[in-house]
Structures are given as C-alpha cells and as structure tokens.
Design a protein around this motif. Sequence first.
Motif, PDB file in Angstrom:
ATOM      1  N   LEU A   1       0.852  -1.183   0.000  1.00 37.49           N
ATOM      2  CA  LEU A   1       0.000   0.000   0.000  1.00 37.49           C
ATOM      3  C   LEU A   1       0.893   1.240   0.000  1.00 37.49           C
ATOM      4  O   LEU A   1       1.613   1.505   0.967  1.00 37.49           O
ATOM      5  N   ALA A   2       0.846   1.968  -1.094  1.00 35.26           N
ATOM      6  CA  ALA A   2       1.609   3.219  -1.234  1.00 35.26           C
ATOM      7  C   ALA A   2       0.629   4.293  -1.678  1.00 35.26           C
ATOM      8  O   ALA A   2       0.828   4.967  -2.689  1.00 35.26           O
ATOM      9  N   THR A   3      -0.445   4.429  -0.920  1.00 33.58           N
ATOM     10  CA  THR A   3      -1.599   5.225  -1.335  1.00 33.58           C
ATOM     11  C   THR A   3      -1.453   6.717  -1.061  1.00 33.58           C
ATOM     12  O   THR A   3      -2.317   7.505  -1.455  1.00 33.58           O
ATOM     13  N   GLY A   4      -0.388   7.118  -0.382  1.00 39.11           N
ATOM     14  CA  GLY A   4      -0.115   8.545  -0.213  1.00 39.11           C
ATOM     15  C   GLY A   4      -1.149   9.275   0.621  1.00 39.11           C
ATOM     16  O   GLY A   4      -1.754   8.727   1.540  1.00 39.11           O
ATOM     17  N   GLY A   5      -1.349  10.537   0.273  1.00 38.55           N
ATOM     18  CA  GLY A   5      -2.297  11.361   1.010  1.00 38.55           C
ATOM     19  C   GLY A   5      -3.051  12.283   0.075  1.00 38.55           C
ATOM     20  O   GLY A   5      -2.859  12.266  -1.140  1.00 38.55           O
ATOM     21  N   ARG A   6      -3.903  13.102   0.664  1.00 38.40           N
ATOM     22  CA  ARG A   6      -4.713  14.049  -0.105  1.00 38.40           C
ATOM     23  C   ARG A   6      -4.834  15.334   0.696  1.00 38.40           C
ATOM     24  O   ARG A   6      -4.710  15.319   1.933  1.00 38.40           O
ATOM     25  N   PRO A   7      -5.064  16.457   0.034  1.00 35.62           N
ATOM     26  CA  PRO A   7      -5.171  17.718   0.768  1.00 35.62           C
ATOM     27  C   PRO A   7      -6.379  17.736   1.708  1.00 35.62           C
ATOM     28  O   PRO A   7      -7.452  17.231   1.375  1.00 35.62           O
ATOM     29  N   ARG A   8      -6.172  18.312   2.865  1.00 37.28           N
ATOM     30  CA  ARG A   8      -7.281  18.563   3.778  1.00 37.28           C
ATOM     31  C   ARG A   8      -8.129  19.701   3.193  1.00 37.28           C
ATOM     32  O   ARG A   8      -7.594  20.739   2.809  1.00 37.28           O
ATOM     33  N   HIS A   9      -9.438  19.493   3.096  1.00 34.96           N
ATOM     34  CA  HIS A   9     -10.296  20.477   2.447  1.00 34.96           C
ATOM     35  C   HIS A   9     -10.829  21.505   3.441  1.00 34.96           C
ATOM     36  O   HIS A   9     -11.035  21.213   4.621  1.00 34.96           O
ATOM     37  N   LEU A  10     -11.033  22.672   2.923  1.00 37.81           N
ATOM     38  CA  LEU A  10     -11.613  23.757   3.698  1.00 37.81           C
ATOM     39  C   LEU A  10     -13.067  23.429   4.017  1.00 37.81           C
ATOM     40  O   LEU A  10     -13.797  22.909   3.172  1.00 37.81           O
ATOM     41  N   ASP A  11     -13.468  23.714   5.239  1.00 32.61           N
ATOM     42  CA  ASP A  11     -14.830  23.403   5.674  1.00 32.61           C
ATOM     43  C   ASP A  11     -15.527  24.704   6.050  1.00 32.61           C
ATOM     44  O   ASP A  11     -15.518  25.129   7.208  1.00 32.61           O
ATOM     45  N   CYS A  12     -16.112  25.357   5.051  1.00 27.94           N
ATOM     46  CA  CYS A  12     -16.850  26.593   5.307  1.00 27.94           C
ATOM     47  C   CYS A  12     -17.799  26.818   4.135  1.00 27.94           C
ATOM     48  O   CYS A  12     -17.629  26.216   3.067  1.00 27.94           O
ATOM     49  N   PRO A  13     -18.797  27.662   4.286  1.00 27.42           N
ATOM     50  CA  PRO A  13     -19.687  27.962   3.158  1.00 27.42           C
ATOM     51  C   PRO A  13     -18.893  28.496   1.963  1.00 27.42           C
ATOM     52  O   PRO A  13     -17.997  29.326   2.123  1.00 27.42           O
ATOM     53  N   GLY A  14     -19.202  27.981   0.785  1.00 23.78           N
ATOM     54  CA  GLY A  14     -18.548  28.435  -0.436  1.00 23.78           C
ATOM     55  C   GLY A  14     -17.238  27.760  -0.756  1.00 23.78           C
ATOM     56  O   GLY A  14     -16.587  28.106  -1.752  1.00 23.78           O
ATOM     57  N   ALA A  15     -16.834  26.787   0.065  1.00 25.48           N
ATOM     58  CA  ALA A  15     -15.522  26.161  -0.129  1.00 25.48           C
ATOM     59  C   ALA A  15     -15.419  25.391  -1.441  1.00 25.48           C
ATOM     60  O   ALA A  15     -14.306  25.128  -1.917  1.00 25.48           O
ATOM     61  N   GLU A  16     -16.540  25.031  -2.036  1.00 22.34           N
ATOM     62  CA  GLU A  16     -16.512  24.261  -3.289  1.00 22.34           C
ATOM     63  C   GLU A  16     -16.562  25.152  -4.524  1.00 22.34           C
ATOM     64  O   GLU A  16     -16.720  24.657  -5.646  1.00 22.34           O
ATOM     65  N   HIS A  17     -16.409  26.439  -4.359  1.00 24.85           N
ATOM     66  CA  HIS A  17     -16.410  27.342  -5.519  1.00 24.85           C
ATOM     67  C   HIS A  17     -15.294  26.938  -6.493  1.00 24.85           C
ATOM     68  O   HIS A  17     -14.188  26.571  -6.059  1.00 24.85           O
ATOM     69  N   PRO A  18     -15.532  26.995  -7.813  1.00 25.31           N
ATOM     70  CA  PRO A  18     -14.517  26.563  -8.785  1.00 25.31           C
ATOM     71  C   PRO A  18     -13.235  27.385  -8.760  1.00 25.31           C
ATOM     72  O   PRO A  18     -12.211  26.936  -9.300  1.00 25.31           O
ATOM     73  N   SER A  19     -13.249  28.543  -8.149  1.00 20.42           N
ATOM     74  CA  SER A  19     -12.019  29.332  -8.044  1.00 20.42           C
ATOM     75  C   SER A  19     -11.128  28.888  -6.890  1.00 20.42           C
ATOM     76  O   SER A  19     -10.026  29.406  -6.721  1.00 20.42           O
ATOM     77  N   VAL A  20     -11.598  27.921  -6.088  1.00 26.29           N
ATOM     78  CA  VAL A  20     -10.827  27.399  -4.962  1.00 26.29           C
ATOM     79  C   VAL A  20     -10.022  26.192  -5.431  1.00 26.29           C
ATOM     80  O   VAL A  20     -10.575  25.231  -5.968  1.00 26.29           O
TER      81      VAL A  20
END
Length: 413
Positions: A112-131
């Motif tokens: 298993l060499a599955t690495g990691g992933r970025p921790r995501h922002l948890d706030c309103p609007g965090a999924e905006h395409p400019s993020v």
Amino acid sequence: MPEREAIVGSTVILGAGQAAAQAIVSLRQEGYEGRIVLIGDEPFLPYQRPPLSKAFLAGELARDRLLLRPPEFYARAGVELMLGTPAVRIDREAKQVVLADGRRIDYQTLVLATGGRPRHLDCPGAEHPSVHYLRSIADAEALGEKLHAGARLAIIGGGYVGLEVAAVAVKKGLGVTLLEFAPRVLSRVACAEVAQFYEQVHRGAGVRILTGSGVAAIEALEGGVRVRTSDGSAIDADLVLVGIGQLPNVELAQAAGIVCDNGIVVDDEGRTSAPDIYAAGDCTSHFSAVYGYHLRLESVHNAVEQARSVAAAICGKSRPYRQVPWFWSDQYELKLQIAGVNRGYDQTVLRGDPQSRSFAVFYLQEGRLLAVDAINRTAEFVAAKPLIEGHARIAVDLLRDADVPLKGLMPLS
C-alpha cells in the motif's frame, strides 16, 4: 558458488507515487523475479510531487521531467501498469484488489503506497470553482493556468505549500494575500525565529500576510471570490489556494481491517497488521527508533527508505528503516533543509545571522539535539543528522558559534 535462487511471486503495488516507484526499483535490485503490478488512480507514471509547488508551477520544469523513471524502465522491469483506474476494495480472503471497473487483481504480496490528499476547507462556499488545492499534476496545471500577472491570489494556510506557492506567484506578478489562522506562519513545524524570518522575506517580496485570520466563508463574485475572515474582514481574489495540511489515504486499509492510527500502522520493515500486506510513504505511521514514538512523515526521504525496507522484507531480507528524517523547501533563493523532528523541543539555539539569509536553528529537548532548520547552511544540515541519531548533547555555546564547525564536535558526556 551456487546461483542465488530467484524470488518468484506476485506483488501488487497500490498507489503510483515516490514509494511505489522505489519499491519497484528495490524489488528488482533485491532479485525479485515475480510479477509486479502497479495500480494508480492517476493516468501518469510515478512522478515527483515536490516540484508541483515550485519549479513545475513556475513553468520552469516540463511535465515529462517530473517522471521518476521513464516509460522504458517499467517495460524493462516487466511491470504491468494499470493506471487511471482506482482500486475500491482489498479482498484479503481472496487475496485480490478490486478495481473500480470491476477487475480483480490477484496478489501474493500487497504494498500500500496510497499517499495522502489535501485537507479540504470546511466553510460555506468552499466548493467554488475558483478554490484550488495542490497535490497532483492536474491540480498544478489547473492552478498554473490562472497565475497571470495582475491577478489576485488568496492563499489559505501558511505552511510550506502555501509559502512556496506565494513565492512563485509573486514572482509572476500576482497580488498575493496569505491568511494563516495561527499567530504566525509555519506554526506547526518551525520555531518563532524561523517563522519571523520567512514572514519578513515574503513581506519584502510583496506578499501580504494576515495571521490570526480564520476563514468564515467564501462568497462568489463576478469573475472571482470574496474570502470572509473570522474577524469580519474581506479579501477579494481571482483565485484561492488552500494549503491547510494533508490527510493519509487509509480508507482501503481500514475497510480491510488493517490497523490504522493517523496512517497505516507499520513496523520498521513496513509490515502492516495484515499478513502479506506492507505499506510505505505518506500513508503510513511507523514507530521511530530515533524518537521513541510513532510518526507519520510526508517526505520523499521517508517514502524512499520505507519502500527499500519493504522490498527487502518481501525478498526475505531484513533492512529496517531507522533513519533520521529530513525535508526541504525552496522559496525564492532560499534553500531550507530540515533534519529531524522538533516535536517537544524546550530550547532553540541560533547559529548565524538571519539578516544574512544564511543561518541555522537547533532544537533541543533537555539538552539533547532533536532537529535543525538550516537556511542556506548545508554544512549544518549534513553534520546534524548523525548527532540527532546519536541523541547527542552539545554545549550550547559551541552550537551558537558559527566559527566552530559542527562536524566533529564531541557530544557532552
């Protein structure tokens, strides 16, 4: 002398990053002649990730130069490549990896060499395409396309990724604002002297740094976004980069009943709690013989050395991973080299003058050397590693004296 018996079997490597590439190299070097299957989520061969926030993002490094090994290597090594198709399950009873397209891949040994992933922002609007986030080639290319002179970039997070991207962006002529929730940048990984130095460097280059600033919301604007902070301030930007840490990819291991605790728990040869399953790299948590507690390290050195230990163990040899970890960061003309882990330090010792942009900070715990941050001071970085490994106690006045070479210093009894 009789010929060494060939090591034959079937090894599946799940993940296609630094640890995976090194595992393949080391398996063949150790004499493994069995089947090797490499499974990766992305459509790319294993590549370097550190340049994504530096030279690659700056446009100074072509995509093909990111590759750890050329395509011909995998052909010569007889590796079966299954790229661009994620694994969705580990069937331990059948000893198979199940892929998203329904295929089942048999294994005798699984890495298993599955690495990691970025921790995501948890706030309103965090999924905006400019993020944006930065972990993959696709992430870096999507961000890089928008780094145009005159654009406004808001960076959330004052760790190494955020600072490295800030250095690239401001040199490209962007207006950069960096927001850090803690009272200073690098708060989790460096002392106040190092943090203050980097804040001064970035401010001097034109980066606006706001510390003690949490993000309350991201609001859509025409052509961009507005970042609302916890104190009610607003920062308008054309794009946002979030760099607030990384999470280990342990979900497949957890679902398979493998012990995880801030990473896939492994021994010093990369064995997990499950028979015939090993792990290496950013996804792992290992017991450090140097420090006496479990560490999860996000570094090239850790991925490479753990993969070497795993390959040796698969081939019936013992090469435990018991080294002092090291890391680096490039910002502007500054080379930061870090040896060791400074967790629990109770004293720092400065060698050199930060104003000269060449100095080192030593981290001590009850007089014992834990780690060093060396900025444009390679000699201190190199010399500190064996002292850290040996739990050395060095007289503070000698550590502080830049005229006394660190190499060859005798530890206190």
